[in-house]
Design a protein around this motif. Structure first.
Motif, short mmCIF file in Angstrom:
data_model
loop_
_atom_site.label_atom_id
_atom_site.label_comp_id
_atom_site.label_asym_id
_atom_site.label_seq_id
_atom_site.Cartn_x
_atom_site.Cartn_y
_atom_site.Cartn_z
N PHE A 171 39.18 43.39 26.70
CA PHE A 171 39.78 44.75 27.28
C PHE A 171 39.38 45.30 28.71
O PHE A 171 40.15 45.83 29.32
N ALA A 174 41.87 42.96 30.69
CA ALA A 174 43.44 43.51 30.74
C ALA A 174 43.41 44.87 31.31
O ALA A 174 44.40 45.01 31.85
N PHE A 175 42.45 45.73 30.89
CA PHE A 175 43.00 47.32 31.28
C PHE A 175 41.64 47.77 32.12
O PHE A 175 41.88 48.95 32.51
N PHE A 177 38.63 48.62 30.95
CA PHE A 177 38.08 49.59 30.04
C PHE A 177 36.50 49.23 30.16
O PHE A 177 36.02 48.05 30.14
N ILE A 344 47.19 41.25 28.55
CA ILE A 344 47.21 42.15 27.60
C ILE A 344 47.52 41.83 26.27
O ILE A 344 47.12 42.35 25.41
#
Length: 462
Positions: A171, A174-175, A177, A344
């Motif tokens: 995560f 991909a983001f 976070f 993602i």
């Protein structure tokens, strides 16, 4: 880390590689290649509703037991473990993952059949596993207690920290976070479901597992088709690195062998003693049925899903120099193949893979906590500690999480392999009984404990 690495080297360089392969070859020969001969029967049994019981009783079906075990098997080992094996051991590690799956499937058959034979009646479902066949079959309660402690630490704590660690890394890649935020969400979801018991875990797993596995396989097949011209070259690369002179002289073959077996075992769990805990819960008419179904789980995990990851990485041209490792190597590879959506997709797929693994891992620990004690407060403390280890894994380093998991996994596998080597003769007898009934025209073989006179008094549920 120094002590952990020393134990790992001793276990995985000398003891476990020989024992895993030795048991796998022995069981394959003694069952006359059951993992290949009876594939058709394995698939047929997935739809089996089990034995005839009281309609009011709660039962775990063959498919639900299969789903829980696959939920535990299909996790970070398939996306991150394969990537780590290739990064550290080279492409040849993939070949040895295939070997340990093909041969080790027979070990899975033996341990799961024994778990069914020695299972006992629980409150909501049958319960059993290595701790029970060590106590009832080997007459060694101390060994059962040792195994129960090892599997509780391995799956409830070490493996769940690895799942959480890898999920948070995906995560982040991909983001962007923060690990602590993702870890907090996963911990809350985990505690919500595990306090609902095995029935809730079975229901969630039987929904999540087929969807996540089929989606990932479909994407991998598309990538293979897009790179079909390169497939012979990739297969040659895998085999070449497994046996090549250059790799042999550089010590690469040994590293590929060790990484392939270590990561293959982490992924498919054949012979480790984990799947028997859920295999024992299934309501079936003959122990061999669940043995065959769990054998199919090994093939599904390693030969299909792990191979998908390996092909994605090797087709992509992603760097194998160690600069990228774990799940981020898989994300890098998929990004090379399908663009920014690749990272993602891996993060979303890994959410389902890792979360279902956390649930399956938790159940293995719960079954063995119940073996050690029936006090409800102990189980509740265990559940809270599992949540704590999920959170710990989110913020721990990758090397520490994987190394700790390797030590506890190795000790657990060592304990179980000794037990199934000594009790394997009963699994062979059960297989002969099953095949004899099928040969006699009985479509749905049934086992009763008087068919195994010498252990009849140790069998509770048949």
């Amino acid at each position: 880390m120094g002590i952990i690495n020393l134990i790992n080297d001793l276990l995985w360089t000398y003891i476990l590689v020989a024992l895993l392969l030795g048991c796998a070859v022995w069981f394959t020969l003694r069952t006359r290649f059951v993992q290949f001969r009876m594939i058709k029967e394995m698939v047929r049994l997935l739809g089996d509703s089990g034995g005839k019981g009281d309609a009011k009783e709660k039962h775990i079906s063959s498919f639900q037991a299969f789903a829980i075990s696959i939920a535990s098997r299909v996790g970070t080992g398939n996306l991150a473990g394969v990537a780590t094996a290739i990064a550290v051991g080279g492409p040849g590690a993939v070949f040895w993952m295939w070997v340990i799956a093909l041969l080790g499937a027979s070990s899975s058959f033996v341990e799961s059949t024994l778990a069914q034979l020695y299972k006992i009646k629980g409150k909501d479902s049958f319960i059993g596993g290595p701790a029970y066949y060590m106590r009832k079959g080997l007459k060694q309660p101390w060994m059962g207690a040792l195994f129960a402690v090892l599997i509780t630490i391995t799956f409830g704590f070490a493996f769940n920290s690895v799942q959480s660690n890898t999920l948070c890394a995906a995560f982040e890649g991909a983001f962007g976070f923060d690990h602590a935020v993702v870890g907090g969400i996963i911990t809350a979801l985990t505690l919500t479901i595990i306090f609902g018991g095995v029935q809730r875990i079975a229901k969630v797993s039987s929904i999540i597992v087929p969807i996540m596995a089929l989606g990932y396989i479909a994407l991998a097949l598309i990538i293979v088709l897009l790179n079909i011209k390169e497939l012979p070259g990739v297969l040659a690369l895998i085999v070449g690195h497994a046996f090549g002179w250059e790799q042999a002289l550089g010590g690469g073959v040994g590293m590929a062998l060790m990484q392939g077996i270590k990561r293959g075992l982490f992924s498919n769990e054949a012979g480790m003693g984990s799947a028997p805990n859920v295999a024992a819960t299934a309501h079936v008419s003959h122990p061999v049925k669940q043995g065959l179904i769990q054998t199919l789980g090994v093939f599904t995990d390693t030969l299909i899903i792990c191979t998908c990851t390996a092909f994605i990485i090797l087709f992509s041209g992603a760097p194998l120099d160690g600069s990228t490792n774990g799940v981020q190597l898989t994300q890098h590879a998929l990004t090379n193949e399908i663009g920014p959506l690749g990272a993602i997709f891996v993060a979303v797929a890994l959410f389902f893979f890792a979360f279902s693994s956390i649930l399956g891992n938790y159940y293995y620990g719960e079954a063995n906590v119940r073996y050690l004690t029936h006090r409800k407060w102990v189980l509740n403390i265990y559940r809270i500690l599992v949540g704590g280890m999920v959170m710990f894994g989110a913020v721990a380093t990758l090397d520490l999480a994987w190394s700790l998991a390797d030590v506890t996994m190795g000790l657990m596998a060592l304990c179980n392999l000794i037990a199934i080597s000594l009790l394997g003769k009963y699994a062979f007898r059960l297989l002969e009984d099953y095949r004899a009934q099928k040969s006699a025209g009985i479509k749905d073989p049934v086992f009763t404990k008087n068919r195994l006179k010498e252990v009849e008094k140790d069998i509770e549920c048949w």
